[in-house]
Scaffold this motif. Sequence first.
Motif, PDB file in Angstrom:
ATOM      1  N   GLU A 242     -20.496  -4.523   5.292  1.00  0.00           N
ATOM      2  CA  GLU A 242     -21.458  -4.949   4.876  1.00  0.00           C
ATOM      3  C   GLU A 242     -21.590  -6.357   5.504  1.00  0.00           C
ATOM      4  OE1 GLU A 242     -22.205  -3.816   0.802  1.00  0.00           O
ATOM      5  OE2 GLU A 242     -22.835  -5.868   0.413  1.00  0.00           O
TER       6      GLU A 242
ATOM      7  N   SER B 227     -24.616  -3.448  13.967  1.00  0.00           N
ATOM      8  CA  SER B 227     -26.014  -2.905  14.014  1.00  0.00           C
ATOM      9  C   SER B 227     -25.977  -1.760  12.772  1.00  0.00           C
ATOM     10  CB  SER B 227     -26.267  -2.117  15.222  1.00  0.00           C
ATOM     11  OG  SER B 227     -25.238  -1.042  15.397  1.00  0.00           O
ATOM     12  N   GLN B 228     -27.476  -1.472  12.541  1.00  0.00           N
ATOM     13  CA  GLN B 228     -27.417  -0.672  11.344  1.00  0.00           C
ATOM     14  C   GLN B 228     -27.064   0.692  11.683  1.00  0.00           C
ATOM     15  OE1 GLN B 228     -31.707  -1.384  10.611  1.00  0.00           O
ATOM     16  NE2 GLN B 228     -31.047  -2.183   8.754  1.00  0.00           N
TER      17      GLN B 228
ATOM     18  N   HIS C 293     -23.312   0.500  11.011  1.00  0.00           N
ATOM     19  CA  HIS C 293     -23.006   0.418   9.570  1.00  0.00           C
ATOM     20  C   HIS C 293     -23.345   1.971   8.923  1.00  0.00           C
ATOM     21  CE1 HIS C 293     -23.880  -1.998   5.774  1.00  0.00           C
ATOM     22  NE2 HIS C 293     -22.871  -1.116   5.889  1.00  0.00           N
TER      23      HIS C 293
ATOM     24  N   LEU D 165     -29.583   1.115   2.069  1.00  0.00           N
ATOM     25  CA  LEU D 165     -29.593   0.627   3.735  1.00  0.00           C
ATOM     26  C   LEU D 165     -30.009   1.819   4.544  1.00  0.00           C
ATOM     27  CD1 LEU D 165     -27.941  -0.955   5.625  1.00  0.00           C
ATOM     28  CD2 LEU D 165     -26.168   0.898   5.355  1.00  0.00           C
TER      29      LEU D 165
ATOM     30  N   THR E 121     -33.863   0.596   4.984  1.00  0.00           N
ATOM     31  CA  THR E 121     -34.461  -0.389   5.771  1.00  0.00           C
ATOM     32  C   THR E 121     -34.206  -0.041   6.865  1.00  0.00           C
ATOM     33  OG1 THR E 121     -31.786  -1.146   5.181  1.00  0.00           O
ATOM     34  CG2 THR E 121     -33.628  -2.215   3.808  1.00  0.00           C
ATOM     35  N   ALA E 122     -33.334   0.701   7.440  1.00  0.00           N
ATOM     36  CA  ALA E 122     -33.251   1.298   8.837  1.00  0.00           C
ATOM     37  C   ALA E 122     -34.367   2.310   9.360  1.00  0.00           C
ATOM     38  CB  ALA E 122     -31.842   1.838   9.128  1.00  0.00           C
TER      39      ALA E 122
END
Lengths: 192, 790
Positions: free
Chosen positions: B409, B414-415, B418, B444, B447-448
């Motif tokens: 976190e 990068s997303q 993650h 998460l 949001t990506a």
Amino acid sequence: MIKAILIFNNHGKPRLIRFYEYFAEDLQQQIIRETFHLVSKRDDNVCNFLEGGSLIGGSDYKLIYRHYATLYFVFCVDSSESELGILDLIQVFVETLDKCFENVCELDLIFHMDKVHFILQEVVMGGMVLETNMNEIVGQVELQNRMEKSEGGFSAAPARAVSAVKNMNLPEMPRNINIGDINIKVPSLSPF
Amino acid sequence: MSPSVRLQEMIRVIRGARTQGEERGVIQRECAAIRAQFRQADNGTRSHNLAKLLYVHMLGYPAHFGQMECVRLIASPRYNEKRVGYLGAMMLLDEKQDASLLITNSIKNDLSHSSQYVQSLALCTLGCMGSAEMCRDLAPEIDRLLRASNSYIKKKAALCAVHIVRKVPELGELFTPAARSLLSEKNHGVLHGAVVLITELCERNPDTLEQFRKVVPELVQIMKGLVMSGYSPEHNVAGISDPFLQVRILRLLRILGRNNDTASDAMNDLLAQVATNTDSSKTAGSAVLYETVLTVMDIKSESGLRVLAVNILGRFLLNNDRNIRYISMTSLQKIVQTDHNAVQRHRGTIVDCLKDQDASVKRRALELSLALVSAVNIRSLMKELLLFLSSCPPELRAHTTSGIFNAAERYAPSQRWHIDTILHVLTTAGGDVRDETVPNLIQLITTATELHCYTVHKLYRALITDISVQSLVQVACWCIGEYGDLLLRGECEETEPVQVAEDDVLDALEMVLQSHMSSPATRGFALTATMKLSTRITHNVDRIRSIVSIYGSCIDVELQQRAVEYNALFKKYDHMRAAVLERMPVIDKSSPGHTNGESAGGTMKEMEPTKLTQEVVLPQEPANKVCDLLDLLGGSAEPLQPSPALSTTPLGPVSSTAGGDLLDLLGGLDVTPVPPSVIVYEKNGVTLKLQTDRQTDTGMTVTLTATNSTDGDITSITLQAAVPKSVQLQMKAPSGDVIPAHGLGQVTQTVLLNNPNKVSLKMRVRVCYTSQGSVCQDTVQIDSFPSPAW
């Protein structure tokens, strides 16, 4: 601070338990069982420090143990004690037991549990290390035992008699008695 | 004969029992006999019986009926009986039992007994189980024994005093003078006890700590004597002269030298000497070296010494002996917060230790690896951690997963990385993750936005492989429900295209719904996902309708309710169905502890009058305020570590800048009901903002942001923080140490605070930076935090 000192054998039977903080009796037995469970799983060539006992106090406490033949000596300590120091202390304690009992073995600990407690009292007091000099400890234990024997009273009479005979100065028995030409060989009697 | 004979007979009989039941029978008979004998008048066998009872107690059988007998035996004039009586008292009694009060008088009498062994018995018992009242009663006696008796009693009295101070801290002042004089003893046992007593007194009371700083030279002398002395057979353990005493003295020196320049200077030489002269081939030497290293790192030592200490630790880390490796990792853990870079150098070895066979070493390596994660090494370290997760012992799994999630976190490059990492963790150890993982992961993913296609493909593949891990299945169902259209479209840039038919998707969801492995919550997810798909697919809406209607009569009430409502959506409210089931908006990451604008404004307004009074008070009594600040520094648990480049500043300038900054602080606080970000420092174009975020009841995250409005870059900026004693502080690594000019960039540093005692929170922040070639250092005091009061 040392929270507890446990000695148990390879099957988990307790040989000496000493808690320096109050725990209820059934909790004490649970702790012994859990500690045995954790310690017996360990290989012989891993390190002597264990974490993860949940009953005895949470995250600050470690188990420092040594395995001698059939016995596990486990000291449960918190972070204010030096871990390597405690390892050495266990060694000092075992060597002291060795001196006091002359080649100590598990049976000695079983049958003389109270004596072991008294020796331990000279090494650790109230959870803190009291004395680490082996000769000093052994000397004090000897003096205390002598004091106990000396005031034994009626029940100590046989013991006194035995020790009196031991200390008696018997003249040296001749090995061969030569009277004239008679030669008698005296059998050698074992001393008391 | 001693009591042991009869005891031995009983032990022999107990051991002869072949089954647990037989043993219980034997013990019950013995206990009955003992109870009967206790009730009788005094006979010569009382001590034997108590000894037997203690043995039985050790095996786990009830022995409470022996408590009064202990009291009686302690009062007996014979040494035998006293001995066993006191032992029984220590094993069976504690302050919660009433019988313990009865032995107070006996202990008092025995403390003045003519025989030192009786005295020692009394001291031992008092030191083990003395209650607060007993300690208060008998403290003067102990003080007397500390001063005037032989060394055997003195050492026991010293440890008894430690117990008393723990129980009744106010009595510490009573023992301070005696403790001071004990340091001139020659006997090592007494010295040891004295050092333990002084350590306890200093830890409890900062005034006493100040007093005892004066004995540092004396302690240094004693240590020198121990280190330089030749072979002394009495105290020798593996070539080191009394390592136990050395370790204790080093620990005391650590406490005395912390935060104090004069004391630290006095011990620098000694520490260097010990560090170089001690032979570490045996455990005893290693123990002393280890303690020396910890002391060096904790006091204000010179940099050469610190380098030496870290090198010693590095050497320990490479040692073959597992014990030494374990110890070195424990000590590295203690210094990783303050000397982060030094520990980073050993990252490779630490990561290797993750693969060690020993569970204890693994645990230490895991803690240390998690502490070493930073933005720079996140990728490589995470690979190692994930590898570790697949083979780690079960008791470490939960900790590992939460550690990995925290690290991911904070430092995810990068997303996509993650999301990949979290999915990997879920597939490997999904059963051991925290409960919040599912909502966090879903948030998460929302949001990506550009990764929705990739994510849903990956999750679908994971779902059809294995539906046993609940958290993974829940997330997968949710995603398929939300982004099912992307899944069915088939093409995706990030991953290989795979043709998924509508029937396959519905098959997968139905499998989850019907499987006995799915928990009720998971089935709820699956049902909702199925329903959402009704607006996203074209052909199989009837199938969905039939699935949903079946669950209208499900036994599980939650599922039944959902199914019935969805049925209604199909029948009566069909016109609304598309609107109801459309894509979710991006979920805002708001935790329950967040302060909203109004309450911050409210507390700001409340604090205004007090700040005004502070402003009025300040010009009148600047000296007092400064003294308070210095007290705060002295009382804070977290030391302000000096940055290696700067020398320690003398006390004068610090106090004046602190006073000046306080006025700046009061002038600079904004009273606007806005997200809680406060400017705490503004000077030379450097602005430091503080933002708080309450995570838990007692924990708070504080973010310090530094910006630069000058023409030149600000370099090597470091922030240090100190808080009051009972508050715990953890500083995370800063985002960088250069602030670009003209406000083009900023440096942030996160500080985690834990305030279990809910004291009023103050923080002192020291900021050091280089601006236009000159080095600046300032300290800022923060008294009021922009959040609801604790």
